[in-house]
Design an enzyme around this catalytic site. Structure first.
Site, short mmCIF file in Angstrom:
data_model
loop_
_atom_site.label_atom_id
_atom_site.label_comp_id
_atom_site.label_asym_id
_atom_site.label_seq_id
_atom_site.Cartn_x
_atom_site.Cartn_y
_atom_site.Cartn_z
N ARG A 179 54.64 14.34 35.96
CA ARG A 179 55.63 15.31 36.42
C ARG A 179 54.92 16.64 36.67
O ARG A 179 53.78 16.84 36.30
CB ARG A 179 56.75 15.51 35.40
CG ARG A 179 57.80 14.43 35.36
CD ARG A 179 58.63 14.36 36.63
NE ARG A 179 59.71 13.40 36.53
CZ ARG A 179 59.61 12.11 36.80
NH1 ARG A 179 58.44 11.61 37.15
NH2 ARG A 179 60.65 11.31 36.70
N HIS A 180 55.64 17.57 37.28
CA HIS A 180 55.15 18.94 37.42
C HIS A 180 55.34 19.64 36.08
O HIS A 180 56.42 20.14 35.79
CB HIS A 180 55.92 19.68 38.52
CG HIS A 180 55.69 19.12 39.89
ND1 HIS A 180 54.62 19.49 40.67
CD2 HIS A 180 56.38 18.21 40.61
CE1 HIS A 180 54.66 18.85 41.83
NE2 HIS A 180 55.71 18.07 41.81
#
Length: 351
Positions: A110-111
């Protein structure tokens, strides 16, 4: 079994030594002594003043001011970023709980800005990441927000439904040269904060965030690859983490994967003029310094494992700006270091 996680921008087991504070040689602990010349009232006043001073110091620390003892420890221990997140351990964040308690093997992508799990009393996961040329990343995002990719005509409308037509069709050169917010700092300071971490100063373009990001790459990431050399990244990941990336190259080269990859190419992407590119490059100087640092480290890693380059450049995506570029490492050299590859990888997991 080690936990694995990756922070993606498109993201070693790390054992932290606990610092121990010792008094200076020849010093002794002391306790306040009530002088016969001081009344109980005077003593109470002094203690109240000391209490107020301590409370003020505590409030200062809670609002971002580091306690001096940690600053001294950092000076003693060097440039490690472990002590930068000063203050007592805080309750575990929800993300840390989820990753720490997930059934293994587990890969999280994920970011996510870098998190020091050790500060929360949790085992540090293995961090990996892949970054790309900063201007290429910016242009891809600029046009994707406006026109999406080949997966569907309305893909971009879903992501940016409130974008006005004049903004959607804003010429990239005008955006850069006329200093529109989207094409100027701090919007261009994007990659470094992910590696810098959670500190508020990580969002400010400057040397502090840059150096902290470099240090985190050095101390806390097993591998940070370059998107422009993706095949080499995959080969190293298969070598370092075979339980997760076994046969990754055959999967990557599978025609079905290629077909899916082509659908995610941004449409209507054009290159800015050389003048606009030069301006953009200067605005992203910290991003490029970090990018070249990561690229150099990645090439050194390839050299260590005798990996020859598999760089494939797509002409339409190639960007050239009239500025000096750091010298890149050449072809891998044959030396005795290659005999210690397994020892080197083992040492990484022990950090």
């Amino acid at each position: 079994m080690m936990k694995k996680t990756t922070n993606c921008n498109h993201h070693h087991d790390h054992h932290v030594r606990k610092p121990v504070v010792h008094g200076a040689p020849g010093t002794r602990s002391w306790l306040p002594v009530l002088s016969p010349r001081c009344t109980l009232r005077d003593y109470g006043f002094c203690m109240a003043s000391l209490l107020l001073f301590c409370l003020g110091s505590l409030l200062y620390q809670l609002n971002g001011g580091p306690p001096q003892i940690l600053l001294d420890l950092r000076l003693y221990l060097g440039n490690s970023t472990f002590l930068d997140d000063h203050g007592p351990p805080t309750p575990k964040m929800e993300l840390i709980k989820n990753i720490s308690t997930a059934e293994q093997p587990y890969l999280f992508t994920r970011h996510v800005h870098f998190l020091n799990f050790s500060r929360f009393g949790t085992e540090q996961p293995v961090y990996i990441n892949i970054i790309r040329d900063p201007i290429n990343r910016f242009l891809s995002n600029y046009f994707f927000r406006r026109f999406g990719d080949w997966r569907g005509e309305q893909n971009h409308m879903i992501r940016t439904p409130g974008m006005k037509e004049e903004e959607r069709y804003l010429d990239i050169n005008e955006c850069i040269l006329e200093n529109y917010a989207e094409c100027s700092n701090p919007r261009l300071f994007y990659i470094i904060p992910y590696f810098c971490g959670q500190h508020p100063k990580c969002r400010d373009p400057g040397e502090w965030a840059l150096e902290r990001a470099k240090q985190n790459v050095k101390e806390n990431f097993l591998l940070v690859g370059i998107l422009e050399e993706l095949e080499d990244v995959l080969l190293l990941l298969e070598r370092f983490l075979p339980h997760y990336f076994k046969d990754v190259m055959s999967i990557y080269k599978n025609p079905e994967h290629r077909k899916l990859g082509n659908l995610t190419v941004t449409v209507k992407k054009t290159l800015p003029t050389p003048n606009a590119l030069q301006v953009l490059y200067q605005r992203m100087k910290y991003e490029y310094e970090f990018y070249h640092y990561v690229k150099e480290q990645f090439h050194l890693l390839k050299r260590k494992f005798g990996l020859k380059s598999h760089v494939k450049t797509i002409p339409s995506q190639k960007i050239s700006v009239p500025v000096p570029i750091p010298v890149e490492t050449e072809e891998p050299i044959e030396d005795e270091e290659e005999q210690n590859d397994e020892k080197w990888l083992e040492d990484i997991y022990k950090r």
